[in-house]
Write a protein that holds these residues in place. Structure first.
Motif, PDB file in Angstrom:
ATOM      1  N   GLU A   6     -16.489  -9.867 -32.517  1.00 50.15           N
ATOM      2  CA  GLU A   6     -15.215  -9.276 -33.126  1.00 50.15           C
ATOM      3  C   GLU A   6     -14.735  -8.352 -32.290  1.00 50.15           C
ATOM      4  O   GLU A   6     -13.463  -8.374 -31.915  1.00 50.15           O
ATOM      5  N   ALA A   7     -15.538  -7.826 -31.335  1.00 54.37           N
ATOM      6  CA  ALA A   7     -14.841  -6.481 -30.538  1.00 54.37           C
ATOM      7  C   ALA A   7     -13.930  -7.581 -29.224  1.00 54.37           C
ATOM      8  O   ALA A   7     -13.106  -7.097 -28.758  1.00 54.37           O
ATOM      9  N   VAL A   8     -14.347  -8.717 -29.067  1.00 54.39           N
ATOM     10  CA  VAL A   8     -13.806  -9.530 -27.982  1.00 54.39           C
ATOM     11  C   VAL A   8     -12.470  -9.746 -28.716  1.00 54.39           C
ATOM     12  O   VAL A   8     -11.357  -9.785 -28.180  1.00 54.39           O
ATOM     13  N   ALA A   9     -12.334 -10.527 -30.103  1.00 58.92           N
ATOM     14  CA  ALA A   9     -11.120 -10.610 -30.702  1.00 58.92           C
ATOM     15  C   ALA A   9     -10.145  -9.675 -30.795  1.00 58.92           C
ATOM     16  O   ALA A   9      -9.080  -9.809 -30.747  1.00 58.92           O
ATOM     17  N   LYS A  10     -10.724  -8.391 -31.019  1.00 60.49           N
ATOM     18  CA  LYS A  10     -10.009  -7.374 -31.344  1.00 60.49           C
ATOM     19  C   LYS A  10      -9.028  -6.820 -30.044  1.00 60.49           C
ATOM     20  O   LYS A  10      -8.577  -5.686 -29.906  1.00 60.49           O
ATOM     21  N   LYS A  11      -9.530  -7.311 -29.030  1.00 57.79           N
ATOM     22  CA  LYS A  11      -8.788  -6.874 -27.429  1.00 57.79           C
ATOM     23  C   LYS A  11      -7.251  -7.400 -27.876  1.00 57.79           C
ATOM     24  O   LYS A  11      -6.423  -7.154 -27.302  1.00 57.79           O
ATOM     25  N   SER A  12      -7.014  -8.512 -28.790  1.00 57.98           N
ATOM     26  CA  SER A  12      -5.741  -8.932 -28.984  1.00 57.98           C
ATOM     27  C   SER A  12      -5.331  -8.177 -30.329  1.00 57.98           C
ATOM     28  O   SER A  12      -5.998  -7.982 -31.464  1.00 57.98           O
ATOM     29  N   LEU A  13      -4.308  -7.155 -30.041  1.00 57.11           N
ATOM     30  CA  LEU A  13      -3.656  -6.409 -31.247  1.00 57.11           C
ATOM     31  C   LEU A  13      -3.312  -7.045 -32.475  1.00 57.11           C
ATOM     32  O   LEU A  13      -3.504  -6.808 -33.388  1.00 57.11           O
ATOM     33  N   MET A  14      -2.831  -8.319 -32.225  1.00 52.49           N
ATOM     34  CA  MET A  14      -2.600  -9.093 -33.302  1.00 52.49           C
ATOM     35  C   MET A  14      -3.438  -9.630 -34.180  1.00 52.49           C
ATOM     36  O   MET A  14      -3.469  -9.294 -35.630  1.00 52.49           O
ATOM     37  N   ILE A  15      -4.810  -9.905 -33.610  1.00 55.96           N
ATOM     38  CA  ILE A  15      -5.906 -10.559 -34.345  1.00 55.96           C
ATOM     39  C   ILE A  15      -6.386  -9.234 -35.026  1.00 55.96           C
ATOM     40  O   ILE A  15      -6.984  -9.243 -36.144  1.00 55.96           O
ATOM     41  N   LYS A  16      -6.714  -7.918 -34.173  1.00 53.45           N
ATOM     42  CA  LYS A  16      -7.250  -6.713 -34.579  1.00 53.45           C
ATOM     43  C   LYS A  16      -6.346  -6.402 -35.897  1.00 53.45           C
ATOM     44  O   LYS A  16      -7.023  -6.086 -37.098  1.00 53.45           O
ATOM     45  N   ASN A  17      -5.154  -6.312 -36.008  1.00 53.67           N
ATOM     46  CA  ASN A  17      -4.627  -5.983 -37.166  1.00 53.67           C
ATOM     47  C   ASN A  17      -4.650  -6.921 -38.296  1.00 53.67           C
ATOM     48  O   ASN A  17      -4.725  -6.597 -39.368  1.00 53.67           O
ATOM     49  N   MET A  18      -4.667  -8.240 -37.944  1.00 54.21           N
ATOM     50  CA  MET A  18      -4.918  -8.984 -39.254  1.00 54.21           C
ATOM     51  C   MET A  18      -6.231  -8.923 -39.664  1.00 54.21           C
ATOM     52  O   MET A  18      -6.507  -8.845 -41.047  1.00 54.21           O
ATOM     53  N   ILE A  19      -7.309  -8.488 -38.790  1.00 55.57           N
ATOM     54  CA  ILE A  19      -8.631  -8.402 -39.484  1.00 55.57           C
ATOM     55  C   ILE A  19      -8.548  -7.138 -40.127  1.00 55.57           C
ATOM     56  O   ILE A  19      -9.270  -6.989 -41.444  1.00 55.57           O
ATOM     57  N   GLU A  20      -8.130  -5.797 -39.722  1.00 57.70           N
ATOM     58  CA  GLU A  20      -8.138  -4.567 -40.283  1.00 57.70           C
ATOM     59  C   GLU A  20      -7.262  -4.879 -41.764  1.00 57.70           C
ATOM     60  O   GLU A  20      -7.368  -3.787 -42.497  1.00 57.70           O
ATOM     61  N   ASP A  21      -6.061  -5.559 -41.513  1.00 53.82           N
ATOM     62  CA  ASP A  21      -5.204  -5.551 -42.751  1.00 53.82           C
ATOM     63  C   ASP A  21      -5.785  -6.669 -43.735  1.00 53.82           C
ATOM     64  O   ASP A  21      -5.392  -7.125 -44.850  1.00 53.82           O
ATOM     65  N   ASP A  22      -6.963  -7.440 -43.146  1.00 56.86           N
ATOM     66  CA  ASP A  22      -7.517  -8.226 -44.253  1.00 56.86           C
ATOM     67  C   ASP A  22      -6.500  -9.497 -44.494  1.00 56.86           C
ATOM     68  O   ASP A  22      -6.613  -9.886 -45.459  1.00 56.86           O
ATOM     69  N   ASP A  23      -5.711  -9.696 -43.444  1.00 61.09           N
ATOM     70  CA  ASP A  23      -4.707 -10.794 -43.490  1.00 61.09           C
ATOM     71  C   ASP A  23      -4.977 -11.992 -42.668  1.00 61.09           C
ATOM     72  O   ASP A  23      -4.430 -12.555 -42.235  1.00 61.09           O
ATOM     73  N   VAL A  24      -6.292 -12.375 -43.183  1.00 62.54           N
ATOM     74  CA  VAL A  24      -6.740 -13.754 -42.408  1.00 62.54           C
ATOM     75  C   VAL A  24      -6.840 -14.795 -43.597  1.00 62.54           C
ATOM     76  O   VAL A  24      -7.066 -16.092 -43.226  1.00 62.54           O
ATOM     77  N   MET A  25      -6.595 -14.674 -44.617  1.00 61.72           N
ATOM     78  CA  MET A  25      -6.635 -15.779 -45.617  1.00 61.72           C
ATOM     79  C   MET A  25      -5.053 -16.464 -45.284  1.00 61.72           C
ATOM     80  O   MET A  25      -4.045 -16.256 -44.910  1.00 61.72           O
ATOM     81  N   ASP A  26      -5.373 -18.108 -45.573  1.00 53.21           N
ATOM     82  CA  ASP A  26      -4.398 -18.987 -45.239  1.00 53.21           C
ATOM     83  C   ASP A  26      -4.201 -19.461 -46.596  1.00 53.21           C
ATOM     84  O   ASP A  26      -4.764 -20.373 -47.157  1.00 53.21           O
ATOM     85  N   ASP A  27      -2.769 -19.253 -47.162  1.00 55.88           N
ATOM     86  CA  ASP A  27      -2.554 -19.985 -48.408  1.00 55.88           C
ATOM     87  C   ASP A  27      -2.526 -21.439 -48.544  1.00 55.88           C
ATOM     88  O   ASP A  27      -2.620 -22.080 -49.465  1.00 55.88           O
ATOM     89  N   ASP A  28      -1.970 -21.978 -47.073  1.00 53.59           N
ATOM     90  CA  ASP A  28      -1.972 -23.391 -47.403  1.00 53.59           C
ATOM     91  C   ASP A  28      -3.067 -24.427 -47.212  1.00 53.59           C
ATOM     92  O   ASP A  28      -3.349 -25.309 -47.170  1.00 53.59           O
ATOM     93  N   VAL A  29      -4.368 -23.580 -47.108  1.00 50.57           N
ATOM     94  CA  VAL A  29      -5.454 -24.085 -46.635  1.00 50.57           C
ATOM     95  C   VAL A  29      -6.449 -24.197 -47.982  1.00 50.57           C
ATOM     96  O   VAL A  29      -6.359 -23.485 -48.883  1.00 50.57           O
ATOM     97  N   GLU A  30      -6.536 -25.561 -48.203  1.00 48.66           N
ATOM     98  CA  GLU A  30      -7.489 -25.725 -49.642  1.00 48.66           C
ATOM     99  C   GLU A  30      -8.795 -25.744 -49.373  1.00 48.66           C
ATOM    100  O   GLU A  30      -9.585 -25.527 -50.548  1.00 48.66           O
ATOM    101  N   ASP A  31      -9.379 -26.094 -48.367  1.00 49.22           N
ATOM    102  CA  ASP A  31     -10.808 -25.661 -48.189  1.00 49.22           C
ATOM    103  C   ASP A  31     -11.302 -24.424 -48.147  1.00 49.22           C
ATOM    104  O   ASP A  31     -10.986 -23.612 -47.444  1.00 49.22           O
ATOM    105  N   ASP A  32     -12.336 -24.106 -49.011  1.00 46.54           N
ATOM    106  CA  ASP A  32     -12.805 -22.783 -49.114  1.00 46.54           C
ATOM    107  C   ASP A  32     -13.383 -22.200 -47.911  1.00 46.54           C
ATOM    108  O   ASP A  32     -13.384 -20.992 -47.774  1.00 46.54           O
ATOM    109  N   ASP A  33     -14.016 -23.036 -47.242  1.00 46.72           N
ATOM    110  CA  ASP A  33     -14.802 -22.724 -46.162  1.00 46.72           C
ATOM    111  C   ASP A  33     -13.495 -22.072 -44.770  1.00 46.72           C
ATOM    112  O   ASP A  33     -13.877 -21.447 -43.919  1.00 46.72           O
ATOM    113  N   GLU A  34     -12.156 -22.617 -45.114  1.00 42.14           N
ATOM    114  CA  GLU A  34     -11.212 -22.617 -44.056  1.00 42.14           C
ATOM    115  C   GLU A  34     -10.664 -21.249 -44.513  1.00 42.14           C
ATOM    116  O   GLU A  34      -9.951 -20.551 -43.318  1.00 42.14           O
ATOM    117  N   ASP A  35     -10.792 -20.417 -45.369  1.00 39.78           N
ATOM    118  CA  ASP A  35     -10.117 -19.371 -45.850  1.00 39.78           C
ATOM    119  C   ASP A  35     -10.622 -17.937 -45.000  1.00 39.78           C
ATOM    120  O   ASP A  35      -9.854 -16.879 -45.211  1.00 39.78           O
TER     121      ASP A  35
END
Length: 153
Positions: free
Chosen positions: A25-54
């Motif tokens: 996680e610390a490595v991924a968060k060097k990207s401010l975009m990824i960090k914001n997505m994680i912190e905003d819990d904005d990682v769900m993908d509405d287009d993905v049907e597979d539960d493992d993919e969300d």
């Protein structure tokens, strides 16, 4: 998205070409975009049907090869953000080696990925070490970098 591996939280990133990459996680968060997505819990993908993919961070503008390279850079630089002792000369040498050993095409795509992922220190590294030219008057820095690298949009 999150998985614990030997007490470190892991993040799964999915590239444009559909491949996944697990990083701390610390490595991924060097990207401010990824960090914001994680912190905003904005990682769900509405287009993905597979539960493992969300629980995957989808990065639709970065190929797996370039994502691996960007995360390699982030992994090497994560210690400086965690206030760990970092030998500045060793880090500068590693950065220079990182740029020199990367082919021009990958550098071009890495530049665009660093811009997209908002990895400011990687953008700075590429602009300082890969391009020893002044910014042309009237052009934006990204346009200059594309021209210098002969990148196509």
């Amino acid at each position: 998205m999150f998985r614990t591996m030997s007490s470190k939280k892991m993040i799964t990133l999915k590239s444009l070409d559909g491949q996944t990459l697990e990083v701390e996680e610390a490595v991924a968060k060097k990207s401010l975009m990824i960090k914001n997505m994680i912190e905003d819990d904005d990682v769900m993908d509405d287009d993905v049907e597979d539960d493992d993919e969300d629980h995957v961070v989808h990065l639709r503008k970065v190929t797996h090869k370039v994502l691996e390279k960007a995360m390699e850079y982030c992994k090497r630089h994560v210690d400086e953000d965690e206030n760990k002792v970092v030998n500045e000369n060793e880090l500068k040498a590693w950065d220079q080696d990182f740029v020199v050993k990367t082919d021009k095409s990958t550098l071009c795509n890495l530049l665009l990925a660093a811009y997209y992922l908002n990895i400011e220190s990687l953008l700075l590294l590429l602009s300082k070490n890969a391009f020893h030219h002044k910014t042309s008057e009237g052009k934006k820095p990204m346009e200059d970098m594309r021209i210098l690298l002969e990148c196509q949009q």
